[in-house]
Design a protein around this motif. Structure first.
Motif, mmCIF file in Angstrom:
data_model
loop_
_atom_site.group_PDB
_atom_site.id
_atom_site.type_symbol
_atom_site.label_atom_id
_atom_site.label_comp_id
_atom_site.label_asym_id
_atom_site.label_seq_id
_atom_site.Cartn_x
_atom_site.Cartn_y
_atom_site.Cartn_z
ATOM 1 N N ASP A 521 0.850 -1.197 0.000
ATOM 2 C CA ASP A 521 0.000 0.000 0.000
ATOM 3 C C ASP A 521 0.880 1.239 0.000
ATOM 4 O OD1 ASP A 521 -1.887 1.927 0.214
ATOM 5 O OD2 ASP A 521 -2.865 1.120 2.002
ATOM 6 N N THR A 523 0.167 4.129 -0.775
ATOM 7 C CA THR A 523 -0.489 5.362 -0.340
ATOM 8 C C THR A 523 -0.128 5.701 1.102
ATOM 9 O OG1 THR A 523 -2.521 4.293 0.451
ATOM 10 C CG2 THR A 523 -2.418 4.857 -1.883
ATOM 11 N N ARG A 524 0.448 4.744 1.820
ATOM 12 C CA ARG A 524 0.827 4.963 3.212
ATOM 13 C C ARG A 524 2.238 5.558 3.291
ATOM 14 N NH1 ARG A 524 -0.666 -0.240 6.889
ATOM 15 N NH2 ARG A 524 0.708 0.989 8.242
ATOM 16 N N HIS A 572 -7.406 0.565 1.021
ATOM 17 C CA HIS A 572 -6.222 1.273 1.507
ATOM 18 C C HIS A 572 -6.642 1.939 2.811
ATOM 19 C CE1 HIS A 572 -4.209 1.205 -2.568
ATOM 20 N NE2 HIS A 572 -5.472 1.061 -2.925
ATOM 21 N N HIS A 577 -9.970 1.282 -3.169
ATOM 22 C CA HIS A 577 -9.038 1.463 -4.282
ATOM 23 C C HIS A 577 -9.660 2.314 -5.383
ATOM 24 C CE1 HIS A 577 -5.588 0.564 -6.780
ATOM 25 N NE2 HIS A 577 -6.402 0.235 -7.765
ATOM 26 N N MET A 580 -8.676 6.043 -5.482
ATOM 27 C CA MET A 580 -7.302 6.513 -5.685
ATOM 28 C C MET A 580 -6.542 5.694 -6.714
ATOM 29 S SD MET A 580 -5.632 5.023 -2.172
ATOM 30 C CE MET A 580 -6.718 6.003 -1.167
ATOM 31 N N LEU A 583 -3.608 7.036 -8.682
ATOM 32 C CA LEU A 583 -2.471 7.530 -7.893
ATOM 33 C C LEU A 583 -1.439 6.452 -7.589
ATOM 34 C CD1 LEU A 583 -3.959 9.819 -5.071
ATOM 35 C CD2 LEU A 583 -2.340 10.500 -6.836
ATOM 36 N N TYR A 584 -1.780 5.184 -7.787
ATOM 37 C CA TYR A 584 -0.917 4.111 -7.293
ATOM 38 C C TYR A 584 0.486 4.190 -7.892
ATOM 39 C CZ TYR A 584 0.471 -0.471 -5.561
ATOM 40 O OH TYR A 584 1.129 -1.501 -4.912
ATOM 41 N N TYR A 587 2.637 6.974 -6.504
ATOM 42 C CA TYR A 587 3.214 6.698 -5.190
ATOM 43 C C TYR A 587 4.361 5.693 -5.269
ATOM 44 C CZ TYR A 587 -0.337 9.192 -2.438
ATOM 45 O OH TYR A 587 -1.126 10.162 -1.850
#
Length: 926
Positions: A521, A523-524, A572, A577, A580, A583-584, A587
């Motif tokens: 993940d 996004t973290r 996430h 999902h 976003m 955006l994956y 990131y």
């Protein structure tokens, strides 16, 4: 538990079928059309001109920096909150969200480089029909009309842009699900409903009148036939092929239309394999923005590809504007025009008959979830739009100089001996290169951050061999992690809880190159920090400072997932999902770039190539156009694809030279090298099953042609580096359409078979099989252009026919420019570091010229400490002078200006050099 063969069967058969059949083509049935995407179909079905939304003027609040205003949907009485900001730099921001959503809606983080600074708003007038606000700059005003809601931005007497002028604003509010047949109000639901009542009663002036539906909870209510149809239409659950998307939050789509009076040409919203000028979509699907792993994409259609940058530019001879739709969910963009389909004769007939119809382009954005957050970039010039967008999302990362050289790649170089042999082949054939690449087969069983213990048993020895020649390597690191308890990376990600979860809360698993794979993940922030740490030299075993990184498959690609990507109901944290998805990849590249910076203690600039991109990806590195094919049309489409990316900030773009799939003819391969040598990212790449195609494998004549193209690239490295420094400073594209520099010349508006590098080099590659000649448009009234090979002078504003042979690369230098080059080409860019410069001075009709030279160490962040040289050259009155543009910057170089070549000059009697108070007579030739 299913065996590996049982689980991987469909994937293996998919690839086997392609190899056996010899077919390399996208299966469009694997990807949705708008009609198969429930929210797109619903939103697109809204009837124009019947907007249910009106502005509640009595709710308006105006501060020095922000207007807030409630909108109400008269059909369902749901209220929205509109926020309007005037931002510095001639940008207007409009946000629309639910006034009181049942739960927060996703707002995109991390893309904006800061909270944009605002400028004052002031009220000019107000009545029962609307309000007029001053935007402060150049008599700009925003007019908010109340019934129906509409927003117009006006300058003087001209409407620059209108929102909801066609009444297509759509905002699906979050709601509780009604069972297909009936449902009882449980105590929990009743409690939630009470909360909703309190929200509405406190926020609405007349809840009885404006929200009667919310005054009493429905109990034992039979679902109507209309509601059943909505459920079947994919509001709460949607099935595509064998995949079912549970939608626990129900329908949540947002959409808004924009009208652009006076505009016939719009560009951007990459990534699509299509023309530079965007086409109307009235008779087909909208353009789709949804990052997908599309296996050999089809050309000239609006299908989604690997990247999604929701930015559109609109241009006419008077003005350039832009729309930045900040939403990371699946998005569709409809384009219509009142001049679409009209011939030139038809437009002339309108003029003769006195038609007063003003050209207009209408655009509609539709996203599956999130909010409406849109930035209206009002120009008025192309450069100002680039600056406005850069102020929001940042500029192109300043790359290491070596990454602007030539890159040699294929899937896959077999082993260390293969790498050594290919490296030696470049020396033997006197072809320079800077990077050799390794694809997924270099790893130990597709375990990233590892090396195959048999084929790449001593990676440091291999890397040291390259370093001794001042060359570098790129190795692939993909974001799917093999599920294997003997794999350290997997164990750590799992133990730290860093994997994306499925809808039931367990680790999400899909199928990719390693077989069963988990997806970190990214996004973290803590996951990204951990990932960055894996690039440390003591963590990434076998890595050295000349090893860089390639992030592929980061859409993310999931072979057994819907549309070959991740299920939208994966989680996430608390976000789906679907919110976003686009955006994956952004990131993934962010975390990787940070890792390469950290491993050097923050000293060295990273180089990271990515396939999936979003707005802001320009800050992180380079992008390529994915899995193209060895076909002439794919060579041609590489030009508008990279031009489109450049217009939205991503300058460091290239296409696989030679085509990834299939085998190019020797003619196609040579023409692709000649084209790629003048595109920002210059890499050859090929599929595992294609025959080898190193540059010397097609006979000595073709080897010589390829060598010459690559060597031309290296002579221009000082100019490329200067252009990228300028892009880093300003946001202006390195590779740009002609209309950017000639915005008032309609002949440039749809050109996409030629391009400019910076302002001063015009390139018209040969992209037709068997071509005997090309016709290049040379722009600029009163300008002249010089053929860089023959130095022949040509006037601007003409279509110039150029006879070509296989050695021809039509390139022209603009009169009035000075371009630095290095003519001693060596085996890599680093080997040329201390070599001298040659200045090419091309005089304009006034016999003047100017240009720049930028020099730093080529690889560290020390330029941020002002360790560089930046000089301006000017030629006027037969005197060439040099001025230091940054007097407080300090840098020492062993390079010098060895020669000056002046194009368009008359024969002089003598040439003198004045330096340090001394006057020297120089040698010269004509």
């Amino acid at each position: 538990m299913a065996t590996f063969t049982e689980r991987m069967g469909p994937v293996l058969l998919f690839w086997l079928g392609l190899c056996l059949s010899g077919t390399w083509a996208v299966d469009k049935g694997n990807f949705k059309t708008c009609d198969q995407s429930a929210f797109c179909k619903r939103q697109r079905a809204i009837t124009p001109g019947e907007s249910p939304y009106r502005a509640l003027l009595e709710t308006m609040e105006l501060t020095n920096t922000k207007l807030t205003l409630q909108l109400i949907n008269d059909n369902n009485k749901v209220r929205l909150l509109l926020e309007l900001y005037r931002l510095q730099g001639n940008i207007t921001r409009v946000k629309i969200n639910e006034l009181k959503p049942l739960k927060p809606r996703y707002e995109v983080p991390d893309v904006l480089i800061r909270e944009p600074p605002t400028e004052p708003l002031s009220l000019l007038s107000q009545d029962e029909n609307g309000v007029v606000l001053s935007l402060g700059a150049e008599s700009q005003r925003v007019i908010v009309s109340a019934r129906p809601f509409r927003l117009d931005i006006v300058e003087g007497r001209d409407v620059l842009m209108s929102l909801n002028s066609r009444g297509l604003l759509g905002f699906e509010h979050l709601r509780m699900r009604k069972d297909t047949f009936s449902y009882k109000v449980t105590s929990t639901v009743a409690s939630v409903w009470d909360n909703i009542k309190r929200v509405f009663s406190s926020s609405q002036a007349d809840p009885e009148a404006d929200n009667k539906e919310a005054t009493d909870p429905p109990s034992q209510v039979e679902t109507t036939k209309e509601e059943e149809e909505k459920v079947e239409d994919g509001m709460w659950e949607e099935t595509f092929k064998s995949h079912t998307d549970s939608k626990p939050n129900g329908p949540s789509a947002v959409s808004l239309d924009f009208s652009l009076p006076g505009v016939e040409h719009v560009y951007g919203i990459p990534e699509h394999a299509d023309t530079l000028k965007l086409k109307t979509t009235d008779s087909g699907d909208p353009y789709r923005l949804y990052n997908l792993d599309v296996f050999q994409y089809e050309l000239y259609n609006p299908m989604a590809l690997y990247g999604s940058v929701p930015v559109m530019l609109a241009h006419n001879a008077q003005r350039t504007t832009g729309i930045f739709w900040l939403n990371a969910a699946e998005t569709w963009v409809d384009i219509s025009s009142n001049t679409a389909g009209k011939t030139v004769f038809g437009k002339m007939l309108d003029y003769v008959q006195g038609s007063s119809e003003t050209p207009q382009t209408d655009v509609r954005w539709i996203s599956e979830s999130g909010i409406i957050d849109v930035f209206l970039m009002l120009g008025p010039t192309p450069r100002e739009v680039f600056s406005q967008y850069a102020s929001l999302t940042g500029t192109q990362a300043f790359p290491p100089l070596a990454s602007l050289g030539y890159h040699q790649c294929r899937w896959n170089y077999n082993d260390q001996e293969d790498v050594r042999a290919v490296d030696a082949g470049f020396d033997e054939h006197d072809i320079p290169y800077d990077f050799i690449w390794l694809d997924i087969e270099h790893t130990d069983g597709k375990r990233y951050f590892t090396w195959d213990p048999h084929k790449f048993a001593s990676p440091k020895e291999m890397l040291q061999g390259l370093m001794d020649k001042k060359r570098k390597m790129v190795a692939i690191v993909d974001p799917h992690i093999k599920v294997d308890t003997n794999y350290k990376i997997h164990n750590e990600i799992r133990s730290r809880g860093f994997y994306i979860k499925n809808k039931d809360g367990a680790d999400y698993e899909g199928w990719c190159w390693p077989g069963s794979a988990g997806y970190p993940d990214f996004t973290r922030p803590d996951m990204r920090a951990w990932w960055a740490g894996q690039f440390a030299y003591d963590q990434y075993e076998g890595s050295m400072e000349n090893l860089y990184t390639w992030n592929d498959m980061n859409e993310p690609s999931v072979f057994n997932g819907p549309e070959v990507t991740m299920h939208k109901d994966a989680l996430h944290g608390s976000w789906e999902h679907r919110d976003m998805h686009n955006l994956y990849g952004f990131y993934v590249q962010m975390a990787t770039a940070q890792g390469l910076i950290e491993r050097s203690g923050g000293v060295e600039r990273p180089f990271v190539l990515t396939r999936a991109v979003f707005a802001g990806s320009q800050r992180l590195g380079a992008v390529w156009t994915g899995d193209n094919a060895a076909e002439w049309d794919h060579l041609k489409i590489s030009i508008p694809m990279c031009l489109s990316l450049g217009l939205v900030g991503i300058s460091f773009c290239g296409a696989d030279v030679g085509g990834f799939f299939k085998s190019p003819s020797s003619e196609l391969l040579v023409r692709w090298y000649q084209t790629g040598a003048y595109q920002p990212f210059f890499r050859a790449h090929a599929h595992l099953d294609t025959p080898r195609r190193e540059p010397w494998l097609f006979g000595p004549e073709n080897t010589a042609l390829i060598r010459e193209a690559v060597r031309q690239r290296y002579t221009f490295l000082p100019y490329w580096y200067q252009l990228f420094y300028h892009a880093y400073q300003t946001g202006e594209p390195v590779m740009r359409p002609l209309w950017v520099e000639y915005p008032q010349d309609p002949a440039t508006f749809a050109l996409d078979d030629e391009f400019l590098l910076g302002r001063d080099l015009l390139v018209h590659p040969v992209t037709e099989e068997g071509a005997r000649g090309v016709t290049a448009y040379l722009p600029g009234k009163d300008e002249v252009w010089f053929d860089i090979h023959t130095f022949q002078k040509h006037n601007g504003v003409q279509n110039l026919y150029i006879p070509v042979t296989m050695s021809s690369i039509p390139v022209f230098q603009r009169g009035g420019s000075i371009i630095p080059r290095k003519l001693r080409v060596r085996r890599s860019s680093a080997c040329m570091e201390d070599d001298p410069y040659t200045l090419y001075v091309a005089l304009d009709n006034r016999r003047t010229a100017e240009g720049e030279l930028y020099i730093d160490d080529g690889h560290t962040f020390n330029f941020e400490k002002r360790e560089f040289i930046h000089r301006k050259f000017s030629f006027t009155n037969n005197v060439l002078s040099s001025v230091n543009l940054e007097p407080d910057a300090q840098f020492t170089t062993k390079s010098w200006v060895e020669r000056i070549i002046i194009l368009g000059a008359s024969k002089p009697s003598k040439i003198t050099l004045r330096t340090a108070g001394k006057l020297l007579v120089l040698l010269f030739t004509i």
